[in-house]
Design an enzyme around this catalytic site. Structure first.
Site, PDB file in Angstrom:
ATOM      1  N   GLY A   1      -0.776  -6.702  -7.388  1.00  0.00           N
ATOM      2  CA  GLY A   1      -0.384  -7.413  -6.177  1.00  0.00           C
ATOM      3  C   GLY A   1       0.821  -6.822  -5.491  1.00  0.00           C
TER       4      GLY A   1
ATOM      5  N   ASP B   1      -2.216  15.627   0.069  1.00  0.00           N
ATOM      6  CA  ASP B   1      -2.381  16.438   1.295  1.00  0.00           C
ATOM      7  C   ASP B   1      -1.164  16.348   2.220  1.00  0.00           C
ATOM      8  OD1 ASP B   1      -4.871  16.818   0.208  1.00  0.00           O
ATOM      9  OD2 ASP B   1      -5.956  15.613   1.679  1.00  0.00           O
TER      10      ASP B   1
ATOM     11  N   SER C   1       5.138  -1.004  -4.469  1.00  0.00           N
ATOM     12  CA  SER C   1       4.589   0.078  -3.652  1.00  0.00           C
ATOM     13  C   SER C   1       3.910  -0.454  -2.389  1.00  0.00           C
ATOM     14  CB  SER C   1       3.579   0.870  -4.489  1.00  0.00           C
ATOM     15  OG  SER C   1       2.765   1.627  -3.659  1.00  0.00           O
TER      16      SER C   1
ATOM     17  N   LYS D   1     -10.071  10.939   5.608  1.00  0.00           N
ATOM     18  CA  LYS D   1     -10.940  12.020   5.144  1.00  0.00           C
ATOM     19  C   LYS D   1     -12.230  11.545   4.482  1.00  0.00           C
ATOM     20  CE  LYS D   1      -8.479  13.164   0.839  1.00  0.00           C
ATOM     21  NZ  LYS D   1      -7.780  14.245   0.144  1.00  0.00           N
TER      22      LYS D   1
ATOM     23  N   GLY E   1      -5.115   3.636   4.568  1.00  0.00           N
ATOM     24  CA  GLY E   1      -4.742   2.659   3.542  1.00  0.00           C
ATOM     25  C   GLY E   1      -3.775   1.652   4.147  1.00  0.00           C
TER      26      GLY E   1
ATOM     27  N   HIS F   1       0.972   5.084 -15.579  1.00  0.00           N
ATOM     28  CA  HIS F   1       0.751   3.668 -15.887  1.00  0.00           C
ATOM     29  C   HIS F   1       0.415   3.564 -17.369  1.00  0.00           C
ATOM     30  CE1 HIS F   1      -0.642  -0.440 -15.800  1.00  0.00           C
ATOM     31  NE2 HIS F   1      -0.278  -0.538 -14.529  1.00  0.00           N
TER      32      HIS F   1
ATOM     33  N   HIS G   1      -0.370   7.698 -12.208  1.00  0.00           N
ATOM     34  CA  HIS G   1      -0.674   6.510 -11.421  1.00  0.00           C
ATOM     35  C   HIS G   1      -0.037   6.522 -10.036  1.00  0.00           C
ATOM     36  CE1 HIS G   1      -1.534   2.262 -10.765  1.00  0.00           C
ATOM     37  NE2 HIS G   1      -0.253   1.999 -10.597  1.00  0.00           N
TER      38      HIS G   1
HETATM   39  P1  FAD Z   1      -3.834   5.118   0.248  1.00  0.00           P
HETATM   40  O1  FAD Z   1      -4.234   3.711   0.186  1.00  0.00           O
HETATM   41  O2  FAD Z   1      -4.073   5.959  -0.948  1.00  0.00           O
HETATM   42  O3  FAD Z   1      -4.573   5.750   1.494  1.00  0.00           O
HETATM   43  C1  FAD Z   1      -4.477   7.122   1.766  1.00  0.00           C
HETATM   44  C2  FAD Z   1      -5.321   7.417   2.982  1.00  0.00           C
HETATM   45  O4  FAD Z   1      -5.067   8.737   3.438  1.00  0.00           O
HETATM   46  C3  FAD Z   1      -6.815   7.343   2.731  1.00  0.00           C
HETATM   47  O5  FAD Z   1      -7.413   6.700   3.823  1.00  0.00           O
HETATM   48  C4  FAD Z   1      -7.250   8.822   2.690  1.00  0.00           C
HETATM   49  O6  FAD Z   1      -8.589   9.033   3.072  1.00  0.00           O
HETATM   50  C5  FAD Z   1      -6.296   9.390   3.707  1.00  0.00           C
HETATM   51  N1  FAD Z   1      -6.049  10.828   3.580  1.00  0.00           N
HETATM   52  C6  FAD Z   1      -5.438  11.487   2.571  1.00  0.00           C
HETATM   53  N2  FAD Z   1      -5.378  12.801   2.850  1.00  0.00           N
HETATM   54  C7  FAD Z   1      -5.964  12.971   4.047  1.00  0.00           C
HETATM   55  C8  FAD Z   1      -6.224  14.094   4.864  1.00  0.00           C
HETATM   56  N3  FAD Z   1      -5.888  15.346   4.497  1.00  0.00           N
HETATM   57  N4  FAD Z   1      -6.859  13.906   6.054  1.00  0.00           N
HETATM   58  C9  FAD Z   1      -7.252  12.668   6.447  1.00  0.00           C
HETATM   59  N5  FAD Z   1      -7.041  11.563   5.702  1.00  0.00           N
HETATM   60  C10 FAD Z   1      -6.401  11.723   4.522  1.00  0.00           C
HETATM   61  N6  FAD Z   1       0.857  -0.828  -5.957  1.00  0.00           N
HETATM   62  C11 FAD Z   1       1.351  -2.085  -5.868  1.00  0.00           C
HETATM   63  O7  FAD Z   1       2.364  -2.314  -5.198  1.00  0.00           O
HETATM   64  N7  FAD Z   1       0.704  -3.105  -6.490  1.00  0.00           N
HETATM   65  C12 FAD Z   1      -0.426  -2.934  -7.232  1.00  0.00           C
HETATM   66  O8  FAD Z   1      -0.978  -3.878  -7.758  1.00  0.00           O
HETATM   67  C13 FAD Z   1      -0.929  -1.626  -7.359  1.00  0.00           C
HETATM   68  N8  FAD Z   1      -2.030  -1.390  -8.116  1.00  0.00           N
HETATM   69  C14 FAD Z   1      -2.552  -0.133  -8.142  1.00  0.00           C
HETATM   70  C15 FAD Z   1      -3.728   0.103  -8.857  1.00  0.00           C
HETATM   71  C16 FAD Z   1      -4.315   1.348  -8.843  1.00  0.00           C
HETATM   72  C17 FAD Z   1      -5.590   1.585  -9.602  1.00  0.00           C
HETATM   73  C18 FAD Z   1      -3.703   2.399  -8.127  1.00  0.00           C
HETATM   74  C19 FAD Z   1      -4.311   3.768  -8.111  1.00  0.00           C
HETATM   75  C20 FAD Z   1      -2.517   2.182  -7.447  1.00  0.00           C
HETATM   76  C21 FAD Z   1      -1.934   0.922  -7.450  1.00  0.00           C
HETATM   77  N9  FAD Z   1      -0.753   0.680  -6.759  1.00  0.00           N
HETATM   78  C22 FAD Z   1      -0.263  -0.592  -6.678  1.00  0.00           C
HETATM   79  C23 FAD Z   1      -0.178   1.696  -5.901  1.00  0.00           C
HETATM   80  C24 FAD Z   1      -0.638   1.426  -4.458  1.00  0.00           C
HETATM   81  O9  FAD Z   1      -1.956   0.942  -4.476  1.00  0.00           O
HETATM   82  C25 FAD Z   1      -0.582   2.669  -3.594  1.00  0.00           C
HETATM   83  O10 FAD Z   1       0.652   3.310  -3.753  1.00  0.00           O
HETATM   84  C26 FAD Z   1      -0.766   2.290  -2.137  1.00  0.00           C
HETATM   85  O11 FAD Z   1      -1.952   1.569  -1.965  1.00  0.00           O
HETATM   86  C27 FAD Z   1      -0.805   3.540  -1.282  1.00  0.00           C
HETATM   87  O12 FAD Z   1      -1.143   3.173   0.017  1.00  0.00           O
HETATM   88  P2  FAD Z   1      -1.170   4.294   1.127  1.00  0.00           P
HETATM   89  O13 FAD Z   1      -1.541   3.621   2.394  1.00  0.00           O
HETATM   90  O14 FAD Z   1       0.102   5.043   1.078  1.00  0.00           O
HETATM   91  O15 FAD Z   1      -2.298   5.318   0.638  1.00  0.00           O
HETATM   92  C1  SIN Z   2      -0.845  -3.038 -11.942  1.00  0.00           C
HETATM   93  O1  SIN Z   2      -1.544  -3.943 -11.500  1.00  0.00           O
HETATM   94  O2  SIN Z   2      -0.488  -2.945 -13.115  1.00  0.00           O
HETATM   95  C2  SIN Z   2      -0.403  -1.982 -11.003  1.00  0.00           C
HETATM   96  C3  SIN Z   2       0.741  -2.476 -10.270  1.00  0.00           C
HETATM   97  C4  SIN Z   2       1.449  -1.347  -9.605  1.00  0.00           C
HETATM   98  O3  SIN Z   2       1.068  -0.187  -9.701  1.00  0.00           O
HETATM   99  O4  SIN Z   2       2.465  -1.661  -8.972  1.00  0.00           O
END
Ligand code: FAD
Ligand code: SIN
Length: 521
Positions: free
Chosen positions: A48, A221, A390, A34, A13, A242, A350
């Site tokens: 955003g 995880d 986030s 994964k 991510g 949320h 959320h």
């Molecule tokens: P993720 O993007 O969740 O990526 C996790 C990665 O880890 C994935 O590739 C997965 O496959 C991998 N992984 C997990 N476990 C394992 C394992 N055991 N082995 C191998 N790979 C693994 N935040 C904002 O700031 N603004 C927003 O507008 C916003 N909107 C959102 C809308 C939604 C619907 C959601 C659900 C969340 C939103 N958030 C928002 C929160 C934000 O999107 C997330 O907190 C952020 O994207 C997390 O990024 P990350 O890289 O930490 O994890």
């Molecule tokens: C949203 O677009 O409402 C999600 C934003 C966030 O989780 O920060």
């Protein structure tokens, strides 16, 4: 098989990819993910990323908004550092190829506003910002010759001295990470990945709950692995719900209706079409998330309804269709025309504010192990994350962790004494139905007893029921071939246990933790 790399990244991510791109000039990088590389919460982010880009806003205001939303328990230094670094990290995202919408003159970013923000400061790409960020970063990572992305590789456990036969407890002073064991989901083989530096970027744990906006990969995880490795975790009682997920009960995950819609003027209403937020907070529909989610929860309980409404009709047809095309199309696909109809909504799990405790460099309590993104706990969010902070935290901490790892890597050697995974004594896999049914039970327990409103009795009930599930699942684990679903179930159980344990230990209502038996902070 055994693989040796300089930098091992678990997760693709925003956090994992940003870190990988930064360290890639300094060594060989392997990203394990994964599922498909693009799958994770990042690609579903709608609203955003928050940043102060122009003089019409100020760092002080963004800092203040973050501290207020966090309900007084954010780490102020972390808040200041993160918010001041934001513009540089945004410019880097743009350099990697991420597009944010520009205003009508085309020379400034178009900025949205969300709950808890005193200014318009959310950079976005229509209402699918995360998809655009994930696309841009993934394309950049795929172009880099030093980065290898391995899909369908499920990290099972962090390798520490424990795997060398030493006793490791939470009091062991110098726990070290040598890499991870990972299940190849196509061959069912468990491989050994040795690394000098490892970054966990495994995202959230929304699937601990039955209703969540998070994708199915969000099973905690990374947190569970650090728990098993005896690392330090923090603030897991602060699960953010949320306020506005689309009420469409059969759909999993729940589709999000972005807060930016309330920022543009949409209003929360009850079944009679009346506003109700004035009973709860002077900021009305734009109060911070913990307050709005609790208000909706209360209104639903008082009325006995399964959902309430968001009325976006006042925003106007053109703005709705052009500014929120994803939401417009999604709602239309289930018979709701948001330009004419109110949108049925309810809260959903959320975002996890807590996680793997890290310092300002993103380093965990385990040496050579970093964490960034939603799986980490930096102190930025305190008791309740401010909307769109986030994605920002993920890029700031990926940057800090990369700088620290680059400086440290010259002094770290790979530990070749690590044995391969021991799969001896395992018999055939148990029926899948046992795993799916237990997961469902767990999610219902957490939703019913450890949700938006808690009590001592509810937490005790959850703990007792979880205990039974834990014992049954450990028994299954000891008899079965390890699979991804079984491993995820164990991780979800570990996360649920940690949420309950930390919720019981928190003896004041603060931020997202609200118990009927406790007094206000
Ligand atoms: P993720 O993007 O969740 O990526 C996790 C990665 O880890 C994935 O590739 C997965 O496959 C991998 N992984 C997990 N476990 C394992 C394992 N055991 N082995 C191998 N790979 C693994 N935040 C904002 O700031 N603004 C927003 O507008 C916003 N909107 C959102 C809308 C939604 C619907 C959601 C659900 C969340 C939103 N958030 C928002 C929160 C934000 O999107 C997330 O907190 C952020 O994207 C997390 O990024 P990350 O890289 O930490 O994890
Ligand atoms: C949203 O677009 O409402 C999600 C934003 C966030 O989780 O920060």
């Amino acid at each position: 098989m055994r693989f040796t790399v300089d930098f091992l990244v678990v997760g693709s991510g925003i956090a994992g990819l940003s870190f990988a791109l930064k360290v890639a000039p300094y060594g060989k990088v392997c990203i394990l993910t994964k599922g498909d590389a693009s799958e994770g919460s990042t690609r579903y982010a709608q609203g955003g990323i928050a940043a102060v880009m122009y003089d019409s806003d100020s760092f002080d205001k963004h800092i203040q908004d973050t501290l207020v939303a966090g309900d007084g328990i954010c780490d102020r230094e972390v808040v200041e550092m993160t918010i001041r670094e934001a513009p540089d990290r945004i410019r880097e995202l743009v350099q990697y190829g991420v597009n944010f919408d520009l205003d009508k003159h085309g020379d400034r970013f178009d900025l949205h506003r969300e709950g808890g923000h005193s200014e318009f400061r959310i950079l976005h790409h229509k209402d699918n910002t995360g998809e655009e960020i994930e696309r841009g970063l993934l394309e950049a990572a795929r172009r880099h010759p030093n980065i290898e992305i391995k899909e369908r590789q499920f990290a099972i456990d962090i390798i520490t001295q424990h795997h060398l036969g030493q006793r490791v407890t939470k009091h062991t002073p110098d726990i070290e990470c040598y890499g991870v064991y990972a299940l190849d989901c196509d061959t069912n083989r468990i491989d050994t990945y040795l690394s000098k530096v490892t970054l966990l970027a495994t995202g959230g744990m929304g699937n601990v709950y039955s209703t969540t906006t998070t994708p199915i990969i969000s099973t905690g995880d990374g947190v569970a692995m650090v728990h098993r490795a005896r690392g330090v975790l923090s603030d897991l009682e602060f699960m953010q719900f949320h306020p506005t997920s689309l009420y469409n009960p059969a759909e999993k995950p729940a589709f999000l209706i972005t807060e930016a819609m309330r920022g543009a003027g949409a209003i929360l209403k009850d079944f009679d079409g009346h506003e109700f937020m004035q009973k709860y907070d002077s900021r009305l529909s734009l109060a911070p998330r913990d307050i709005v989610a609790r208000a909706i929860d209360n209104e639903m309980k008082l009325s006995g309804k399964e959902h309430l409404y968001l009325d976006a009709r006042g925003i106007g047809k053109k703005h709705l269709i052009e500014g929120f095309p994803t939401i417009y199309a999604k709602c239309l696909s289930i018979g709701i025309d948001i330009t004419k109809d109110m949108i049925p909504i309810r809260p959903a799990a959320h975002y996890q504010c807590g996680g793997i405790k890290v310092d300002r460099n993103g380093e965990s309590s385990i040496h050579h192990l970093y964490a960034a993104g939603e799986c980490s706990c930096t102190g930025l969010h305190g008791g309740n994350r401010l909307a769109s902070n986030s994605l920002l935290e993920a890029v700031v901490y990926a940057h800090n962790a990369a700088q620290s790892a680059i400086a440290a890597i010259g002094g770290i050697t790979t530990n070749n004494a690590v044995p391969d995974w021991n799969a001896e004594g395992m018999v055939l896999n148990e029926e899948m139905v046992l795993i799916t049914q237990t997961k469902r039970e767990l999610q219902e327990i957490m939703w019913n007893y450890v949700g938006i409103v808690r009590s001592d009795l509810r937490l005790q009930r959850a703990f007792d029921r979880l205990n039974l599930i834990f014992r049954e699942t450990e028994d299954l684990y000891n008899r079965s071939v390890l699979t991804e679903p079984l491993s995820e179930l164990r991780n979800l159980i570990a996360c649920a246990y940690l949420i309950i344990k930390m919720a019981r230990a928190r003896r004041q209502n603060v931020g997202l933790h609200y118990s009927l038996d406790l007094v206000e902070k």
